[in-house]
Design a protein around this motif. Structure first.
Motif, PDB file in Angstrom:
ATOM      1  N   CYS A 119       5.428   2.781 -14.614  1.00  0.00           N
ATOM      2  CA  CYS A 119       4.772   1.723 -14.188  1.00  0.00           C
ATOM      3  C   CYS A 119       4.340   1.012 -15.212  1.00  0.00           C
ATOM      4  CB  CYS A 119       3.681   2.124 -13.010  1.00  0.00           C
ATOM      5  SG  CYS A 119       2.221   2.836 -13.879  1.00  0.00           S
ATOM      6  N   ARG A 144       1.644   2.301 -17.353  1.00  0.00           N
ATOM      7  CA  ARG A 144       0.386   3.132 -17.367  1.00  0.00           C
ATOM      8  C   ARG A 144       0.701   4.654 -17.883  1.00  0.00           C
ATOM      9  NH1 ARG A 144      -2.917   2.536 -12.499  1.00  0.00           N
ATOM     10  NH2 ARG A 144      -1.210   3.444 -11.587  1.00  0.00           N
ATOM     11  N   HIS A 192       1.375   7.044  -7.928  1.00  0.00           N
ATOM     12  CA  HIS A 192       0.680   6.250  -9.179  1.00  0.00           C
ATOM     13  C   HIS A 192      -0.950   6.196  -9.154  1.00  0.00           C
ATOM     14  CE1 HIS A 192       4.398   4.864 -10.400  1.00  0.00           C
ATOM     15  NE2 HIS A 192       4.905   4.650  -9.402  1.00  0.00           N
ATOM     16  N   VAL A 193      -1.357   7.481  -8.518  1.00  0.00           N
ATOM     17  CA  VAL A 193      -2.689   7.701  -9.018  1.00  0.00           C
ATOM     18  C   VAL A 193      -2.774   8.330 -10.051  1.00  0.00           C
ATOM     19  CG1 VAL A 193      -3.317   7.788  -6.453  1.00  0.00           C
ATOM     20  CG2 VAL A 193      -2.623   9.840  -7.527  1.00  0.00           C
ATOM     21  N   ILE A 194      -3.886   8.250 -10.769  1.00  0.00           N
ATOM     22  CA  ILE A 194      -3.971   8.855 -12.147  1.00  0.00           C
ATOM     23  C   ILE A 194      -4.476  10.262 -12.154  1.00  0.00           C
ATOM     24  CG2 ILE A 194      -4.793   8.609 -14.548  1.00  0.00           C
ATOM     25  CD1 ILE A 194      -3.096   6.278 -13.668  1.00  0.00           C
ATOM     26  N   MET A 195      -3.653  11.185 -12.325  1.00  0.00           N
ATOM     27  CA  MET A 195      -3.987  12.568 -12.582  1.00  0.00           C
ATOM     28  C   MET A 195      -4.401  13.169 -14.050  1.00  0.00           C
ATOM     29  SD  MET A 195      -3.799  13.065  -9.391  1.00  0.00           S
ATOM     30  CE  MET A 195      -4.144  14.873  -9.549  1.00  0.00           C
ATOM     31  N   ALA A 205       0.887  -1.375   0.062  1.00  0.00           N
ATOM     32  CA  ALA A 205      -0.031  -0.042   0.017  1.00  0.00           C
ATOM     33  C   ALA A 205       1.026   1.161  -0.094  1.00  0.00           C
ATOM     34  CB  ALA A 205      -1.040  -0.081   1.170  1.00  0.00           C
ATOM     35  N   GLY A 206       0.107   2.329  -0.594  1.00  0.00           N
ATOM     36  CA  GLY A 206       1.007   3.701  -0.405  1.00  0.00           C
ATOM     37  C   GLY A 206       1.641   3.812  -1.647  1.00  0.00           C
ATOM     38  N   GLU A 207       1.317   3.623  -2.636  1.00  0.00           N
ATOM     39  CA  GLU A 207       1.974   4.131  -3.878  1.00  0.00           C
ATOM     40  C   GLU A 207       1.280   5.322  -4.453  1.00  0.00           C
ATOM     41  OE1 GLU A 207       4.575   2.880  -5.335  1.00  0.00           O
ATOM     42  OE2 GLU A 207       5.071   1.244  -4.547  1.00  0.00           O
ATOM     43  N   LEU A 208       1.294   6.269  -3.911  1.00  0.00           N
ATOM     44  CA  LEU A 208       0.470   7.450  -4.363  1.00  0.00           C
ATOM     45  C   LEU A 208       1.037   8.122  -5.470  1.00  0.00           C
ATOM     46  CD1 LEU A 208      -0.572   8.855  -1.066  1.00  0.00           C
ATOM     47  CD2 LEU A 208      -2.075   7.259  -2.487  1.00  0.00           C
ATOM     48  N   ALA A 222      -4.005  16.300  -6.280  1.00  0.00           N
ATOM     49  CA  ALA A 222      -3.805  15.140  -5.848  1.00  0.00           C
ATOM     50  C   ALA A 222      -3.980  14.953  -4.221  1.00  0.00           C
ATOM     51  CB  ALA A 222      -2.371  14.634  -6.021  1.00  0.00           C
ATOM     52  N   ASP A 276      -7.283   3.411  -8.313  1.00  0.00           N
ATOM     53  CA  ASP A 276      -6.643   4.710  -7.522  1.00  0.00           C
ATOM     54  C   ASP A 276      -6.747   4.334  -6.037  1.00  0.00           C
ATOM     55  OD1 ASP A 276      -5.844   6.048  -9.640  1.00  0.00           O
ATOM     56  OD2 ASP A 276      -7.401   7.625  -9.461  1.00  0.00           O
ATOM     57  N   VAL A 278      -3.991   1.873  -4.964  1.00  0.00           N
ATOM     58  CA  VAL A 278      -2.433   2.307  -4.815  1.00  0.00           C
ATOM     59  C   VAL A 278      -2.517   3.130  -3.378  1.00  0.00           C
ATOM     60  CG1 VAL A 278      -2.079   2.560  -7.178  1.00  0.00           C
ATOM     61  CG2 VAL A 278      -2.676   4.417  -5.803  1.00  0.00           C
ATOM     62  N   PHE A 279      -3.645   3.510  -2.888  1.00  0.00           N
ATOM     63  CA  PHE A 279      -3.716   3.943  -1.475  1.00  0.00           C
ATOM     64  C   PHE A 279      -3.583   3.043  -0.299  1.00  0.00           C
ATOM     65  CE2 PHE A 279      -4.503   8.159   0.423  1.00  0.00           C
ATOM     66  CZ  PHE A 279      -4.638   7.840   1.849  1.00  0.00           C
TER      67      PHE A 279
END
Lengths: 339, 339
Positions: free
Chosen positions: A178, A180, A165-168, A160-163, A248, B251, B254-255
């Motif tokens: 990654c 994507r 890699h949220v899609i903006m 967890a905690g791969e922030l 974000a 999303d 990833v959190f």
């Protein structure tokens, strides 16, 4: 309780390690080259020797409670490194167990570098006393360590905690490492900011001192220097970066409602140049419930010590590995060998 | 330990309450009209009478461990309702304390309805044994309850878990009830899905049985019925909705890297019609680290009981309020009155 922990930060180039006391003072530190050894056992031998030399020199051989290790793609639950980039060791690598065995069963805990930074910040830095915060590391990539109810968030699988890699950008987004497109990291890491500079310089025609540099060689440091010198285009790059980070952070807030978001890493050294547009964007995009509640602040850990400190803080919560097979240590077994 | 808890679900129209045992069986339940009383004290009087009648009828007066209440905009930390829509009581309303005092100091805990659903699911439903999952309620709005390390996430202010308000469309997004644009809720709530139908019907020209209905009156149920009847446009509406939910779930992953995302609420009754496009979209948008790891499943709580069950589960963790002033109960003080 033994008075020291050892922190180890494994980077792609250097492995830094140090002895740390309960107040977060780095008693001594040193480093070895991560890539010197193609065989991971040789690497661990050199790491053991390096740490042991420090311990002997500071009369700390029997005084270490545990070892904390920060490493990319490290899994806290399993103690393994799942994936290595540019390092030829086999994966998954049971590093926690290997190091624990080398040190005669000393407790070893391992996590990724951003999580280690969050634990360090909570133990010794700007997040002391906070139960809910998010650490964002702005370096070559964008990493994160999330703390909720005073605990680091590892999730169901430890990743967890791969922030970063949220899609903006859901349309026409930049390709991310990654695989994507449109990830936060592709825009707001040090390399993402350099990509923004190249885009701006190619698309626009206004003057900028950045045009004096070979475009492919521009770094986030060059952009920072240009912005400090008053270059309008360089300042706009920081505003663009801060805008996306603020968007974000507003999304992160509806998830965990953190007391603070703490920035760490090379790009965070830009200070107000980046903080101001982040804060403005975050508040503008914030759900009304959370407006004015979330602080965006900088890490309080000294950069030279931060990696070791962060990793070392994990040493306090390390437990002896159930599967650890203590190696023969005929002369003087380490004191924390499980009974 | 006392064998029962009481669950109360405060909705805009009805307040439903029931006695629940430790296995999650609803022993008895009843309801009152939420809006009957303009004065909140009168409302609490009627709620007290209603609950007490159930307790007396089931020989449970001295056997209640605590009361759990689910209500919109309820804050677990403070025990207050921060905001009320269409209900004329003053806010912030210290509801937990008022109910506790009415019941002679009985422990009362309060949280919002989506969090209550998550606790209910963890205690009695599809999330039994899970330490990391996300509950998504697809009703008039999109709500969420997030569980990490076995604990509900309340965040620094008690309002964490507003996942209906992550931004999914950063350009030209629909206006959301929160005042911003592009929120998940504006697309994937029951009302959001009806908006999608109106958009599709206005913009497109292909035939659909939905065109037989007055366009402003179309509901998500109408769209479901049309899709089940094979209407291609109605099916596309579910695919569009599932696409966006899948992007959001990737999303969320990833959190907190949840083991499962659990759907609850009216729209979740669409079953595979919605689950299939969600799962396909989520996997297509998932960061490679997490591909194939996250289950998307439906709640296992019976809808008729779910609200009361969810709220009641909170009753087990309720603590006597430090500020509670026990009211005079001359004859038989409730057994859990603080000593």
């Amino acid at each position: 309780m033994k008075p020291y922990v050892v922190g180890v930060d494994i980077g792609g180039t250097n492995t830094v390690f140090g002895i740390v006391d309960a107040r977060g003072a780095v008693i001594a530190s040193s480093s070895i080259k991560t890539l010197k050894h193609a065989n991971v056992n040789d690497y661990i031998d050199e790491l053991y020797t390096g740490i042991n030399n420090l311990l002997v020199a500071h009369d700390a051989v029997d005084k270490v409670y545990g070892i904390g290790i920060g490493a990319p793609n490290a899994n806290y639950y399993t103690g393994t490194i799942e994936k290595l980039v540019n390092i030829p060791w086999p994966t998954p690598l049971p590093l926690a167990q290997m190091v624990s065995e080398k040190f005669g069963g000393l407790p070893v805990a391992i996590t990724n570098d951003a999580n280690a930074a969050a634990i360090g910040e909570m133990t010794y830095g700007a997040a002391r006393g906070m139960k809910n915060f998010i650490m964002i590391t702005l370096g070559t990539g964008v990493g994160s360590g999330i703390v909720i109810n005073g605990q680091l968030v590892y999730g169901s699988d430890g990743f967890a905690g791969e922030l970063g890699h949220v899609i903006m950008k859901r349309n026409n987004g930049r390709l991310c490492g990654c695989g994507r497109t449109g990830c936060l990291e592709a825009y707001c890491s040090a390399t993402g900011v350099a990509r923004t500079a190249r885009e701006f310089l190619e698309i626009r025609t206004d003057a900028s001192i950045l045009r004096n540099l070979p475009i492919e060689a521009i770094t986030s440091k060059d952009i920072y220097d240009a912005a400090v010198a008053g270059d309008p285009l360089a300042k706009e790059i920081f505003e663009y970066t801060g805008e996306i980070l603020g968007e974000a952070f507003a999304d992160f807030t509806v998830f965990s409602s953190p007391e603070a978001i703490i920035l760490f890493g090379g790009l965070a050294k830009s200070g107000e140049l980046l903080l101001k547009p982040i804060r403005e964007s975050m508040e503008r995009h914030m759900m009304p419930t959370f407006k004015g509640k979330v602080k965006v602040i900088l890490s309080e850990l000294k950069e030279a010590d931060a990696a070791v400190l962060g990793a070392s803080a994990l040493g306090w919560e390390a437990k002896p590995l159930a599967t650890a097979q203590p190696v023969a240590q005929p002369a003087t077994p380490p004191p924390s060998l499980p009974a």
